[in-house]
Write an enzyme that holds these catalytic residues in place. Structure first.
Site, PDB file in Angstrom:
ATOM      1  N   ARG A 139       0.834  -1.193   0.000  1.00  0.00           N
ATOM      2  CA  ARG A 139       0.000   0.000   0.000  1.00  0.00           C
ATOM      3  C   ARG A 139       0.874   1.251   0.000  1.00  0.00           C
ATOM      4  O   ARG A 139       2.027   1.215   0.452  1.00  0.00           O
ATOM      5  CB  ARG A 139      -0.916   0.018   1.226  1.00  0.00           C
ATOM      6  CG  ARG A 139      -1.816  -1.214   1.354  1.00  0.00           C
ATOM      7  CD  ARG A 139      -2.572  -1.182   2.672  1.00  0.00           C
ATOM      8  NE  ARG A 139      -3.472  -2.316   2.824  1.00  0.00           N
ATOM      9  CZ  ARG A 139      -3.133  -3.474   3.414  1.00  0.00           C
ATOM     10  NH1 ARG A 139      -1.901  -3.619   3.915  1.00  0.00           N
ATOM     11  NH2 ARG A 139      -3.997  -4.459   3.518  1.00  0.00           N
ATOM     12  N   LYS A 160      -1.755  -1.199   7.446  1.00  0.00           N
ATOM     13  CA  LYS A 160      -2.947  -1.843   7.996  1.00  0.00           C
ATOM     14  C   LYS A 160      -2.623  -3.180   8.644  1.00  0.00           C
ATOM     15  O   LYS A 160      -3.416  -3.705   9.424  1.00  0.00           O
ATOM     16  CB  LYS A 160      -3.980  -2.044   6.886  1.00  0.00           C
ATOM     17  CG  LYS A 160      -4.625  -0.759   6.400  1.00  0.00           C
ATOM     18  CD  LYS A 160      -5.745  -1.049   5.416  1.00  0.00           C
ATOM     19  CE  LYS A 160      -6.433   0.235   4.987  1.00  0.00           C
ATOM     20  NZ  LYS A 160      -7.549  -0.032   4.046  1.00  0.00           N
ATOM     21  N   HIS A 190      -3.156   3.006  -5.660  1.00  0.00           N
ATOM     22  CA  HIS A 190      -3.700   1.707  -5.268  1.00  0.00           C
ATOM     23  C   HIS A 190      -3.886   0.783  -6.467  1.00  0.00           C
ATOM     24  O   HIS A 190      -3.962  -0.433  -6.302  1.00  0.00           O
ATOM     25  CB  HIS A 190      -5.026   1.887  -4.532  1.00  0.00           C
ATOM     26  CG  HIS A 190      -5.309   0.798  -3.542  1.00  0.00           C
ATOM     27  ND1 HIS A 190      -4.565   0.620  -2.393  1.00  0.00           N
ATOM     28  CD2 HIS A 190      -6.245  -0.196  -3.523  1.00  0.00           C
ATOM     29  CE1 HIS A 190      -5.033  -0.407  -1.715  1.00  0.00           C
ATOM     30  NE2 HIS A 190      -6.040  -0.923  -2.383  1.00  0.00           N
ATOM     31  N   ARG A 219      -1.197  -1.786  -6.597  1.00  0.00           N
ATOM     32  CA  ARG A 219      -1.407  -2.928  -5.699  1.00  0.00           C
ATOM     33  C   ARG A 219      -2.341  -3.946  -6.360  1.00  0.00           C
ATOM     34  O   ARG A 219      -2.057  -5.154  -6.352  1.00  0.00           O
ATOM     35  CB  ARG A 219      -1.999  -2.434  -4.379  1.00  0.00           C
ATOM     36  CG  ARG A 219      -2.351  -3.528  -3.363  1.00  0.00           C
ATOM     37  CD  ARG A 219      -2.737  -2.871  -2.044  1.00  0.00           C
ATOM     38  NE  ARG A 219      -3.328  -3.787  -1.102  1.00  0.00           N
ATOM     39  CZ  ARG A 219      -2.630  -4.583  -0.291  1.00  0.00           C
ATOM     40  NH1 ARG A 219      -1.318  -4.609  -0.362  1.00  0.00           N
ATOM     41  NH2 ARG A 219      -3.236  -5.369   0.571  1.00  0.00           N
ATOM     42  N   HIS A 257      -3.384  -9.359   3.785  1.00  0.00           N
ATOM     43  CA  HIS A 257      -4.803  -9.470   4.101  1.00  0.00           C
ATOM     44  C   HIS A 257      -5.005 -10.255   5.385  1.00  0.00           C
ATOM     45  O   HIS A 257      -4.199 -11.130   5.730  1.00  0.00           O
ATOM     46  CB  HIS A 257      -5.544 -10.154   2.948  1.00  0.00           C
ATOM     47  CG  HIS A 257      -5.749  -9.263   1.763  1.00  0.00           C
ATOM     48  ND1 HIS A 257      -6.053  -9.735   0.503  1.00  0.00           N
ATOM     49  CD2 HIS A 257      -5.702  -7.905   1.643  1.00  0.00           C
ATOM     50  CE1 HIS A 257      -6.176  -8.720  -0.335  1.00  0.00           C
ATOM     51  NE2 HIS A 257      -5.969  -7.612   0.337  1.00  0.00           N
ATOM     52  N   TYR A 270     -10.203 -10.496  -5.454  1.00  0.00           N
ATOM     53  CA  TYR A 270      -9.526 -10.912  -6.685  1.00  0.00           C
ATOM     54  C   TYR A 270     -10.002 -12.257  -7.227  1.00  0.00           C
ATOM     55  O   TYR A 270      -9.432 -12.757  -8.199  1.00  0.00           O
ATOM     56  CB  TYR A 270      -8.017 -10.986  -6.438  1.00  0.00           C
ATOM     57  CG  TYR A 270      -7.426  -9.679  -6.000  1.00  0.00           C
ATOM     58  CD1 TYR A 270      -7.238  -8.644  -6.911  1.00  0.00           C
ATOM     59  CD2 TYR A 270      -7.074  -9.452  -4.671  1.00  0.00           C
ATOM     60  CE1 TYR A 270      -6.706  -7.431  -6.512  1.00  0.00           C
ATOM     61  CE2 TYR A 270      -6.535  -8.244  -4.269  1.00  0.00           C
ATOM     62  CZ  TYR A 270      -6.354  -7.242  -5.192  1.00  0.00           C
ATOM     63  OH  TYR A 270      -5.834  -6.041  -4.799  1.00  0.00           O
TER      64      TYR A 270
END
Length: 367
Positions: free
Chosen positions: A204, A237, A306, A309, A332, A342
């Site tokens: 990110r 994150k 983004h 990514r 994730h 995805y």
């Protein structure tokens, strides 16, 4: 009523609050946003909740409703109100049936989720919120189930749907040619290395801006994303460090950047101000988005960081990298998150897999 940024003396991260018409914080919202900040939610998340709850409070005020006495039917009215153009929300302007909704179904559902989370927090804090939480709470796929569903799920009960059906959006990606155009539009090694890093690793933009030199292991061709507080408010994150393999060419570009532009500058941060004051300060989000605007003008591509990514993740999956590995690289929380974003195949992707399996050759049946 408006949303206001708040600088915290105890943290380099900003927070947000909602001010009423008297310029004083709206107390119930303020308590909830403070809770989000205290539990280390992203400032962007707090900002989004602040705007969503501000809209809700404007609706309550215009409808003469107390937030503690709202019923499920009022939430339905809130949805209708949200989809009106701002000029028509007061009721003084008529709206023709042919007028498109002001906001999308996905945005409505996000605002509903914010309102629901706000009420659940207030209930946990002992607030009397009337019948609302005994009537509904978020259910699977954005639907709403009775509040005590976990206790009475095997018993007959009425169930009301209050979410809107929203079209699923596929992630936006850059083609190799578009990515090359972005890189070639960079006039500085620092900027070229930034976008090359995003394209190669799938991290990110906040993780890139928080990167330290110690996080780049040149010999191992690996970078480490480490959650930490950053002076430029960049944020990861991920809750724990993760190690990401990168290409040898990216490491060489890092070396070129260090030798050609960074020099003997004394800073822990990889990405810093080099061509504007204060020189040596960690590069911040506004500077990056100013750079993005310039590259958009040079290339004609309406992209944002983004997309790099999404592009990296899509390339990995198309090249056969296992879903579990892609999920780990992206940071994730679960494979399910990766699959939801995805887990799609275009017709071209499907044909490539079928051809590799010999599906179109050697058929037992002819026609």
């Amino acid at each position: 009523m408006h949303v206001q940024r708040v600088a915290l003396s105890t943290s380099p991260m900003d927070s947000w609050t909602v001010l009423g018409d008297d310029d004083a914080p709206v107390e119930p919202i303020e308590r909830y946003l403070a809770f989000l900040t205290d539990t280390d939610k992203s400032p962007n998340t707090v900002k989004a909740y602040a705007h969503d709850l501000k809209d809700y409070w404007v609706f309550l005020s215009s409808s003469g409703l107390d937030w503690r006495e709202v019923r499920l039917e009022d939430i339905g009215e809130f949805i209708t109100w949200l989809r009106l153009p701002p000029a028509a929300r007061s009721g003084r302007v008529a709206v023709l049936p042919s007028v498109e909704p002001h906001i999308s179904a996905a945005t409505v559902n996000r605002k509903l989720a914010a309102v629901s989370a706000f009420y659940q927090h207030q209930a946990r804090q002992g607030e009397d919120v009337g019948e609302l939480l005994t009537t509904w709470q978020p259910g699977g796929r954005g639907g709403w189930k009775p509040f005590l569903h976990h206790i009475s799920k095997d018993k007959p009960h009425a169930r009301r749907a209050i979410s809107l059906k929203a079209p699923r959006k596929l992630p936006r990606v850059l083609t190799a040619a578009e990515a090359q155009a972005v890189l070639d539009a960079c006039t500085r090694l620092r900027d070229r290395f930034l976008f090359a890093l995003l394209w190669d690793s799938g991290i990110r933009i906040g993780e890139a801006l928080g990167l330290r030199h110690e996080d780049i292991a040149a010999a191992k061709q690996e970078i480490t994303i480490t959650p930490r507080l950053n002076a430029n408010q960049a944020r990861s994150k991920s809750r724990r460090p993760r190690h990401i393999p990168v290409s040898a060419s990216l490491i060489r570009l890092y070396g070129d950047y260090m030798h050609g532009e960074y020099g003997d500058l004394d800073s822990d941060y990889v990405f810093v101000n080099l061509f504007a004051e204060p020189r040596g300060q960690a590069l911040a989000y506004p500077a990056v988005y100013d750079l993005v605007k310039r590259i958009r003008q040079r290339t004609g591509l309406d992209f944002d960081p983004h997309w790099c990514r999404h592009s990296a993740a899509t390339r990995m999956l198309r090249d056969g990298v296992p879903l579990e590995s892609v999920s780990t690289i992206l940071g994730h929380s679960s494979v399910t998150t990766t699959l939801q974003v995805y887990g799609h195949l275009t017709a071209a992707d499907a044909r490539k897999v079928l051809e590799a399996a010999g599906w179109f050759t050697g058929n037992e049946v002819t026609w």
